[in-house]
Write a protein that holds these residues in place. Sequence first.
Motif, short mmCIF file in Angstrom:
data_model
loop_
_atom_site.label_atom_id
_atom_site.label_comp_id
_atom_site.label_asym_id
_atom_site.label_seq_id
_atom_site.Cartn_x
_atom_site.Cartn_y
_atom_site.Cartn_z
N ALA A 50 0.69 -1.26 0.13
CA ALA A 50 0.01 0.06 -0.05
C ALA A 50 0.82 1.40 0.02
CB ALA A 50 -1.03 0.14 1.24
N ARG A 51 1.82 1.27 0.86
CA ARG A 51 2.83 2.53 0.96
C ARG A 51 3.53 2.81 -0.51
NH1 ARG A 51 2.90 0.53 6.24
NH2 ARG A 51 4.47 -0.58 5.94
N SER A 52 4.22 1.40 -1.04
CA SER A 52 4.80 1.42 -2.42
C SER A 52 3.93 2.09 -3.31
CB SER A 52 5.36 0.14 -2.63
OG SER A 52 6.32 -0.22 -1.53
N THR A 53 2.54 1.57 -3.52
CA THR A 53 1.75 2.20 -4.29
C THR A 53 1.63 3.62 -4.27
OG1 THR A 53 0.77 -0.08 -4.37
CG2 THR A 53 -0.56 1.75 -5.49
N ARG A 54 1.22 4.00 -2.95
CA ARG A 54 1.13 5.42 -2.68
C ARG A 54 2.20 6.18 -3.27
NH1 ARG A 54 -2.50 8.20 0.26
NH2 ARG A 54 -3.21 6.21 1.23
N ILE A 55 3.47 5.91 -2.95
CA ILE A 55 4.54 6.59 -3.51
C ILE A 55 4.89 6.79 -4.91
CG2 ILE A 55 7.23 6.24 -3.76
CD1 ILE A 55 7.12 5.11 -0.81
N GLY A 56 4.29 5.61 -5.73
CA GLY A 56 4.25 5.56 -6.98
C GLY A 56 3.04 6.50 -7.72
N ILE A 57 2.19 6.70 -7.12
CA ILE A 57 0.96 7.54 -7.51
C ILE A 57 1.60 8.92 -7.35
CG2 ILE A 57 -1.22 8.49 -6.70
CD1 ILE A 57 -2.20 5.92 -5.72
N TYR A 58 2.25 9.33 -6.19
CA TYR A 58 2.82 10.48 -6.06
C TYR A 58 3.79 11.01 -7.28
CZ TYR A 58 0.95 10.98 -1.38
OH TYR A 58 0.07 10.94 -0.23
N LEU A 59 4.62 9.94 -7.52
CA LEU A 59 5.78 10.27 -8.54
C LEU A 59 4.95 10.36 -9.84
CD1 LEU A 59 8.53 7.61 -7.39
CD2 LEU A 59 8.47 10.06 -7.26
N ALA A 60 4.06 9.54 -10.10
CA ALA A 60 3.25 9.80 -11.39
C ALA A 60 2.98 11.22 -11.74
CB ALA A 60 2.33 8.70 -11.75
N ARG A 61 2.33 11.62 -10.71
CA ARG A 61 1.63 12.84 -10.80
C ARG A 61 2.77 14.22 -10.68
NH1 ARG A 61 -2.36 13.85 -5.54
NH2 ARG A 61 -0.95 14.40 -4.02
N GLY A 62 3.99 13.77 -10.35
CA GLY A 62 4.92 14.64 -10.16
C GLY A 62 5.34 15.32 -8.89
N ASP A 63 4.56 14.72 -7.89
CA ASP A 63 4.71 15.29 -6.48
C ASP A 63 5.89 14.46 -5.83
OD1 ASP A 63 4.56 16.44 -4.06
OD2 ASP A 63 2.43 15.98 -3.75
N VAL A 64 7.30 14.97 -6.15
CA VAL A 64 8.39 14.39 -5.49
C VAL A 64 8.36 14.59 -3.82
CG1 VAL A 64 11.05 14.16 -5.62
CG2 VAL A 64 9.60 14.56 -7.78
N GLY A 65 8.13 15.40 -3.45
CA GLY A 65 8.26 15.88 -2.00
C GLY A 65 7.53 14.85 -1.21
N ALA A 66 6.11 14.62 -1.68
CA ALA A 66 5.13 13.69 -1.14
C ALA A 66 5.74 12.22 -1.33
CB ALA A 66 3.68 13.60 -1.60
N ALA A 67 6.29 12.04 -2.28
CA ALA A 67 6.93 10.72 -2.44
C ALA A 67 8.13 10.39 -1.53
CB ALA A 67 7.30 10.36 -4.24
N LEU A 68 8.97 11.41 -1.39
CA LEU A 68 9.97 11.23 -0.61
C LEU A 68 9.85 10.94 0.77
CD1 LEU A 68 12.68 13.81 -1.98
CD2 LEU A 68 12.86 11.27 -2.15
#
Length: 576
Positions: free
Chosen positions: A528-546
């Motif tokens: 679940a957490r890895s998928t959430r990181i992937g969603i943030y990266l896909a929409r360009g939100d690097v800060g949220a992904a980090l």
Amino acid sequence: MRQRLRATDRPEEDAQILAEMLAEDLADWPEDAWLAIDDYHFASNALAPEAFVCALAELAPIRLLIATRRRPSWATARLRLYGTILEVDRTLLAMNDREALSVLSQRGDAPKLVDQASGWPAVIGLAALTVQSRIPFDDVPSALYDYFAEELLQGSDRDTQLALCRLAVAPSITAASASHLLGPAAAHNVLEQSVSAGILLPQRGDEFELHPLLRAFLQERLEKLDENLMASTVKRVGEFLLDHRRWDDALSLAQKSQDPTFLGDLIASAWEPILDEGRLATLSRLAELAQELRLRSPLLDLVEAEIAFRQASYRKAETLASEAIRGLESHHLLVRAHTRAGQSAHFEGREVDALEHHRRAQSIARYASDKREALWGEFVCAIELEHAECAEVLTKLEALGSDTAADAIRIANGRMLSAIRDGSGIDPELFSAVHRLPRVDDPLVRSSFLQIWSCVLTWTGRYAEAVDATDQQLRDAEQYRLAFVLPYTHIRRAIAFRGLRRFRDALDSLTKARPEQVAKDDYVGLAARSTRIGIYLARGDVGAALGGASETTSETHPKSAPRRLKNPAGARWMRT
């Protein structure tokens, strides 16, 4: 609900869920209809049936009529006080003098009889059928029942009386069971005479009712007449019940007769179909009765292993299955015992031991169905251990062909999972397996396939189809109350939405992935957490992904030694 019973490991834990499912089906219950449960005290010996009926009474718009010797635990004083429950006890059931005299109006000695009967409807009813009999008023009231039972039989010849005594051994008297026990001609005559005399009461279909007290009297008379005849009658009735798969009547006969030979035959005939129906409580009662009668056999060890497995007592299940292996002679049962021992070891994370059991099962299997089970178990363990021969095992499984749609779905599942694991291309022919899905009855098999299928679809960029697959999986999970499926399904759904760049829907799906279960399961939480990181990266939100990556790292690497993350394709998914 029958499908849901087959899909559960521990049906007793799902009593509330099953009651909810049945309550939905009873939503249009007619206002003037009643659901009657006789002999409820047998059900109330365990918590699960009580919980089931209690939930059903609360959730469904039904009127319940319950006959029981013990008050249900849910029939509280509050419900009785507020009139939700009306309790008709022994005192209210007894006939008063006016009612009794009305029934006995044809008897000149009615007043004296009423005094002695103490309102007992059974005695008064029998007395009404024996108008010509004279009453021995010097007898105590407890002897009146036997007296009238004897008088009621006086009008029948000796052969008819003996036939009635034998019929009384059958838990349910039908024209077919009477014909099997007595022969067609004799059965017809006895049933006809008994109905005319008021001993048997015709019911719907070809069934006949015999008053329980009269039944007890006739059974007692048969035992006194000839013990060997009683034993032969039990055997003959038992043969009929087993041939016609009347498992509940057979259990009743086994409990009443306490005949170890018949009980052994019953267990041998019934344990697999009863288990397939998810009736774990019935099978447990059979095992308990076998212990009471000191009946021991390798088959009983296997049956108890099956019960322990469904109660999540995996070490006990493996031990009992291994014990059964030492005494079983049937190749089919040996395969079953090895397979169950292997599954138990697998659920405990001992894949090497599990693999050994499945390989032994494969070496002795003679039937295609047994070979499939053994090879599938070997494949599960091999893929969990990341052995190179996974593909070879699956090829052997595929070479056996498939007898059912479920077999074909299982093979397709294995092929797709192997392709995902090793990164190879997926044979397009596997995609046609989805068309067999509607022919699969087991909701767990369907859900397992849809889980891997949605993964394949997202892996190959077919995101809209993946969303449709998760829609179907969610519908099955809702219909059959497969709660543990939901986190996996919502995560796959989020990945599909991410591929469609529907990021809000993707995050909503993760929110629905039941956080309480995510927190309990290492794999689900990490996914679940890895998928959430992937969603943030896909929409360009690097800060949220980090930020999400930092949280994941800290949670999945605690100070204590990390435990192995078990693949969801192991315990729940691959086993189907």
